[in-house]
Design an enzyme around this catalytic site. Sequence first.
Site, PDB file in Angstrom:
ATOM      1  N   ARG A  50      -8.785  -7.216  -7.392  1.00 49.40           N
ATOM      2  CA  ARG A  50      -7.870  -6.765  -6.328  1.00 49.40           C
ATOM      3  C   ARG A  50      -7.576  -5.273  -6.457  1.00 49.40           C
ATOM      4  NH1 ARG A  50      -2.337  -9.964  -5.558  1.00 49.40           N
ATOM      5  NH2 ARG A  50      -1.752  -8.748  -7.373  1.00 49.40           N
ATOM      6  N   LYS A 149      -2.545  -3.094  -2.409  1.00 53.56           N
ATOM      7  CA  LYS A 149      -1.378  -2.997  -3.311  1.00 53.56           C
ATOM      8  C   LYS A 149      -1.227  -1.520  -3.681  1.00 53.56           C
ATOM      9  CE  LYS A 149       0.529  -5.695  -7.122  1.00 53.56           C
ATOM     10  NZ  LYS A 149       1.902  -5.747  -6.651  1.00 53.56           N
ATOM     11  N   GLU A 182       6.658 -12.181   3.704  1.00 48.54           N
ATOM     12  CA  GLU A 182       6.730 -12.467   2.269  1.00 48.54           C
ATOM     13  C   GLU A 182       8.062 -11.919   1.767  1.00 48.54           C
ATOM     14  OE1 GLU A 182       3.794 -10.337  -0.049  1.00 48.54           O
ATOM     15  OE2 GLU A 182       3.786  -8.639   1.309  1.00 48.54           O
TER      16      GLU A 182
HETATM   17  N1  PXG Z   1       3.874  -9.561  -2.487  1.00 49.48           N
HETATM   18  C1  PXG Z   1       4.083  -8.313  -2.922  1.00 49.48           C
HETATM   19  C2  PXG Z   1       4.516  -7.276  -1.959  1.00 49.48           C
HETATM   20  C3  PXG Z   1       3.890  -7.997  -4.275  1.00 49.48           C
HETATM   21  O1  PXG Z   1       4.105  -6.750  -4.709  1.00 49.48           O
HETATM   22  C4  PXG Z   1       3.315 -10.329  -4.672  1.00 49.48           C
HETATM   23  C5  PXG Z   1       3.495 -10.547  -3.316  1.00 49.48           C
HETATM   24  C6  PXG Z   1       2.847 -11.449  -5.543  1.00 49.48           C
HETATM   25  O2  PXG Z   1       1.477 -11.284  -5.886  1.00 49.48           O
HETATM   26  P1  PXG Z   1       0.865 -11.841  -7.240  1.00 49.48           P
HETATM   27  O3  PXG Z   1      -0.576 -11.489  -7.140  1.00 49.48           O
HETATM   28  O4  PXG Z   1       1.583 -11.177  -8.365  1.00 49.48           O
HETATM   29  O5  PXG Z   1       1.069 -13.314  -7.222  1.00 49.48           O
HETATM   30  C7  PXG Z   1       3.514  -9.029  -5.174  1.00 49.48           C
HETATM   31  C8  PXG Z   1       3.326  -8.759  -6.635  1.00 49.48           C
HETATM   32  C9  PXG Z   1       6.627  -5.181 -10.310  1.00 49.48           C
HETATM   33  C10 PXG Z   1       5.652  -6.252 -10.001  1.00 49.48           C
HETATM   34  O6  PXG Z   1       6.790  -4.844 -11.469  1.00 49.48           O
HETATM   35  C11 PXG Z   1       5.256  -6.455  -8.713  1.00 49.48           C
HETATM   36  C12 PXG Z   1       4.361  -7.475  -8.424  1.00 49.48           C
HETATM   37  C13 PXG Z   1       3.860  -8.274  -9.425  1.00 49.48           C
HETATM   38  C14 PXG Z   1       4.237  -8.049 -10.734  1.00 49.48           C
HETATM   39  C15 PXG Z   1       5.149  -7.029 -11.032  1.00 49.48           C
HETATM   40  O7  PXG Z   1       7.236  -4.654  -9.398  1.00 49.48           O
HETATM   41  N2  PXG Z   1       4.036  -7.661  -7.108  1.00 49.48           N
END
Ligand code: PXG
Length: 290
Positions: A50, A149, A182
Amino acid sequence: MLICLNGKFVPKEKAVVSVFDHGLLYGDGVFEGIRSYNGRIFKLDEHVDRLYDSAKALTLSIPVSKEKMKAEIILSVKKNKLKDAYIRVVVTRGPGDLGLNPTKCPKAFYFIIAASISLYPAKFYKQGLPVIITSTRRNTPDALSPRVKSLNYLNNILGKLEANNYGVLEAVMLNREGYVAECTADNIFMVSKGVLYTPPTYVGALDGITRAMVVELAAGMSIKVKEVPFTACDLYVAEEVFLTGTAAEIMPIINIDARKIGTGKPGPLTVALLEKYKQITRTEGTEVYS
Ligand code: PXG
């Protein structure tokens, strides 16, 4: 703490970024948040894929191969002697001049932080989490795709601020048309008449790795999953709502905008999925100390 900075490990105090870096000046960059459990990095390939896809969407060329990046991520956990870690990988356009033209940045800059993770307080997994729906809309796919991301999280941060103002820890974000997209750093699911629903990514959601895991787990439990758009009204009348993410794992939502969701307690499907997710994170993943 040792930070991997463009492939070299340096102490935290020496891990600095140029004021001319376009990641800082323009948010021109991408990132990943990854976890390790008991010395195993969960879904490493998926996170690195990703990261490279997000970079490709921005024509940002990461200066190392995926294999080297994975090796450096593993080494970052190892060198910091961590078992349960939160790993942040950031790639920026690199230093350039004052002007947003990315062609003035000769080389991308990257760093890897392996730190201990700060989690939601354990009580919320038992009791469920209250959230609000924020008035700040999620980025639209025709502007900056939420599938990238990127280092542009200001909408999400404004949503988080609004959550803080209302005394809760997370906020649901709608898209421009008013469909549920989300949360600020998590995907969202609801259960209605025994069917599991999550918004399709085109509505404006990250293609979450935990989201994909939950869809797979539900299929294995013969639960029907539908990826269709739905509204705040659907959430209000749902039997169960939960959010998913690398940091949050699977978090039950029991209250939205001060309205009780379902019974006001974590629902049975949410609890079953969380149990299965915990089992998998305990057993799967790339070994750091083998
Ligand atoms: N939506 C958004 C906008 C995110 O930033 C997710 C969904 C979940 O995705 P995953 O692939 O993790 O299941 C995210 C994930 C942080 C941090 O420190 C942010 C995320 C994940 C881990 C840590 O801000 N974002």
